[in-house]
Motif scaffolding. Sequence first.
Motif: not given
Length: 155
Positions: A139-140, A143, A151
């Motif tokens: 999942w972005e 980050k 990612y």
Amino acid sequence: MRRSYPKICLACSAGGHLRELQLAVGSIPEEMNCYWLTLRTVSTEAFLKDKEHVFLINFQPSKMWTLFVNGIQALFWVLVKRPDVIITTGAGVVVPTVFFAKKLLGTKVIFINSAADVTEASKTPRWIEKYTDLFLVQWEEMKRIFPNAVYIGVL
């Protein structure tokens, strides 16, 4: 001349972590030099019946003796199997294996964070991040917590 492959340890807990690791590595050709490291359950025994594997005791933070036993088993199998690479989705059962393999052998570690961790990290990725050579998130949003992660999207 036969090609020599690095020794790869596919390490995970049973259940969802095992399923995510299966999705990540796909079907592994027989000539690859891989073995699975996980927990003994009815389903893992069935899945691994024709694959090279080892079983560890599950370590439970509330029962410190399980961490000790898991650590001894992890050390033993790291020294016997001598993996060049560990690919893991966690969870806690693999932490001692990653620690010993990295510290004693300089093993390369690829960690794939669980798709269940969408906006907050569980304990295992927080513990294991410093030992990884490649840290992957699905999942972005993750980050934000792991800025050096790569990612990859949901498996």
